[in-house]
Design a protein around this motif. Structure first.
Motif, mmCIF file in Angstrom:
data_model
loop_
_atom_site.group_PDB
_atom_site.id
_atom_site.type_symbol
_atom_site.label_atom_id
_atom_site.label_comp_id
_atom_site.label_asym_id
_atom_site.label_seq_id
_atom_site.Cartn_x
_atom_site.Cartn_y
_atom_site.Cartn_z
ATOM 1 N N GLN A 232 0.746 -1.111 0.063
ATOM 2 C CA GLN A 232 -0.056 0.045 -0.263
ATOM 3 C C GLN A 232 0.986 1.231 0.024
ATOM 4 O O GLN A 232 2.032 1.199 0.277
ATOM 5 N N PHE A 233 0.112 2.322 -0.164
ATOM 6 C CA PHE A 233 0.836 3.708 -0.242
ATOM 7 C C PHE A 233 1.013 4.264 1.157
ATOM 8 O O PHE A 233 0.234 4.039 2.086
ATOM 9 N N SER A 234 2.334 4.826 1.454
ATOM 10 C CA SER A 234 2.613 5.495 2.784
ATOM 11 C C SER A 234 3.134 6.901 2.339
ATOM 12 O O SER A 234 4.092 6.909 1.764
ATOM 13 N N VAL A 235 2.154 7.859 2.374
ATOM 14 C CA VAL A 235 2.385 9.124 1.952
ATOM 15 C C VAL A 235 2.487 10.404 3.043
ATOM 16 O O VAL A 235 1.399 10.384 3.876
ATOM 17 N N PHE A 236 3.523 10.946 2.996
ATOM 18 C CA PHE A 236 3.491 12.250 3.750
ATOM 19 C C PHE A 236 3.467 13.315 3.071
ATOM 20 O O PHE A 236 4.080 13.433 1.803
ATOM 21 N N GLN A 237 2.568 14.475 3.091
ATOM 22 C CA GLN A 237 2.256 15.748 2.362
ATOM 23 C C GLN A 237 2.611 17.013 3.140
ATOM 24 O O GLN A 237 2.004 17.136 4.302
ATOM 25 N N PHE A 238 3.292 18.170 2.611
ATOM 26 C CA PHE A 238 3.390 19.120 3.365
ATOM 27 C C PHE A 238 3.008 20.274 2.119
ATOM 28 O O PHE A 238 3.580 20.346 1.169
ATOM 29 N N THR A 239 2.010 21.060 2.675
ATOM 30 C CA THR A 239 1.645 22.144 1.589
ATOM 31 C C THR A 239 1.170 23.341 2.258
ATOM 32 O O THR A 239 1.194 23.634 3.438
ATOM 33 N N VAL A 240 1.289 24.385 1.293
ATOM 34 C CA VAL A 240 0.827 25.846 1.752
ATOM 35 C C VAL A 240 0.145 26.308 1.047
ATOM 36 O O VAL A 240 -0.122 26.047 -0.134
ATOM 37 N N GLY A 241 -1.384 26.896 1.408
ATOM 38 C CA GLY A 241 -2.510 27.318 0.632
ATOM 39 C C GLY A 241 -2.800 28.669 0.939
ATOM 40 O O GLY A 241 -2.463 29.296 2.098
ATOM 41 N N TYR A 242 -3.534 29.333 -0.022
ATOM 42 C CA TYR A 242 -4.158 30.349 0.401
ATOM 43 C C TYR A 242 -5.598 30.392 0.657
ATOM 44 O O TYR A 242 -6.352 30.064 -0.558
ATOM 45 N N ARG A 243 -6.401 31.022 1.495
ATOM 46 C CA ARG A 243 -7.817 30.865 1.801
ATOM 47 C C ARG A 243 -8.507 31.973 1.200
ATOM 48 O O ARG A 243 -8.198 33.137 1.597
ATOM 49 N N PHE A 244 -9.625 31.843 0.307
ATOM 50 C CA PHE A 244 -10.350 32.881 -0.030
ATOM 51 C C PHE A 244 -11.932 32.489 0.406
ATOM 52 O O PHE A 244 -12.245 31.174 0.586
ATOM 53 N N ASP A 245 -12.523 33.344 0.766
ATOM 54 C CA ASP A 245 -13.956 33.225 1.368
ATOM 55 C C ASP A 245 -15.095 33.517 0.153
ATOM 56 O O ASP A 245 -15.029 34.631 -0.533
ATOM 57 N N LEU A 246 -15.704 32.471 -0.053
ATOM 58 C CA LEU A 246 -16.636 32.553 -1.187
ATOM 59 C C LEU A 246 -17.980 32.773 -0.648
ATOM 60 O O LEU A 246 -18.679 33.609 -1.206
ATOM 61 N N ILE A 247 -18.231 32.231 0.551
ATOM 62 C CA ILE A 247 -19.672 32.639 1.332
ATOM 63 C C ILE A 247 -19.172 33.120 2.639
ATOM 64 O O ILE A 247 -18.430 32.337 3.345
ATOM 65 N N LYS A 248 -19.731 34.286 3.136
ATOM 66 C CA LYS A 248 -19.134 34.782 4.772
ATOM 67 C C LYS A 248 -19.661 34.038 5.477
ATOM 68 O O LYS A 248 -19.034 34.033 6.669
ATOM 69 N N GLY A 249 -20.687 33.556 5.432
ATOM 70 C CA GLY A 249 -21.521 33.072 6.779
ATOM 71 C C GLY A 249 -21.940 33.879 7.828
ATOM 72 O O GLY A 249 -21.970 35.133 7.748
ATOM 73 N N ARG A 250 -22.078 33.509 8.884
ATOM 74 C CA ARG A 250 -22.713 34.407 10.061
ATOM 75 C C ARG A 250 -21.755 34.005 11.441
ATOM 76 O O ARG A 250 -21.517 32.872 11.575
ATOM 77 N N LYS A 251 -21.762 35.129 11.948
ATOM 78 C CA LYS A 251 -20.944 34.869 13.315
ATOM 79 C C LYS A 251 -21.778 34.214 14.642
ATOM 80 O O LYS A 251 -23.135 34.163 14.596
#
Length: 196
Positions: free
Chosen positions: A177-196
């Motif tokens: 089977q696969f054994s996989v480590f992943q390390f990523t950097v992302g940038y988050r955009f709000d598509l829907i703001k939601g509510r507090k």
């Protein structure tokens, strides 16, 4: 070991004083890029093959402490090993679809667990020995791979650093089977703001 990791994640989610900086019912998009280290388990003395991970994930904030995400990630996977004078190198590339539950255990910090479906895009085996090299497409590699992702992420403003281990459940090769480590950097955009 697997049970211990799952227990720790559950304990964190239940016992910790948790936070979320995301509004309930908000929807976000996160393009991401990073590196992966993968190998095949129980396949000679396999070493990790480095590769690129690139794609995106979306997250829906169900509750202040809980988010659900789904993504599409292109992942260069495989393995490599040496047998006598033979150097074997496998390049198996997948489009992975992780579906995750995100537990916010501290400000900006989330623990992740879920299920991932991988769809093979290519599979090639390389053999080199004494300056000579050959390669061939390996159609015997399973086209679908299922894994359990376990991860942690930390948010710095709109940037998200993510470390993840994918525990393979599918025998993509015989008894491996696969054994996989992943390390990523992302940038988050709000598509829907939601509510507090």
């Amino acid at each position: 070991m697997k049970k211990s990791i799952l227990f720790l994640i559950a304990a964190f989610a239940i016992c910790c004083n948790v936070y979320s900086q995301h509004a309930v019912k908000s929807l976000s998009l996160q393009p991401k890029i990073g590196v992966g280290l993968s190998k095949l388990t129980y396949h000679y003395n396999s070493d990790f093959r480095p590769g690129i991970v690139v794609g995106f994930e979306t997250e829906y904030q169900v509750k202040p402490k809980l988010g659900l995400s789904v993504g599409l990630l292109y992942s260069q996977q495989g393995s490599k090993y040496t047998l006598g004078e033979e150097n074997h190198h496998y390049e198996y590339n997948y489009f992975n679809i992780p579906v995750l539950t995100n537990f916010y255990v501290a400000k900006n910090l989330a623990l992740k667990v879920g299920l991932q479906l991988g769809l093979k895009s290519s599979s090639k085996d390389y053999l080199s020995m004494n300056g000579w090299e050959t390669s061939q497409v390996n159609d015997n590699i399973k086209s679908v791979d299922v894994a359990i992702p376990l991860g942690i992420s930390y948010e710095m403003g709109k940037f998200v650093a993510d470390a993840r281990y994918n525990f393979g459940l599918t025998e993509v090769r015989l008894r491996s089977q696969f054994s996989v480590f992943q390390f990523t950097v992302g940038y988050r955009f709000d598509l829907i703001k939601g509510r507090k």
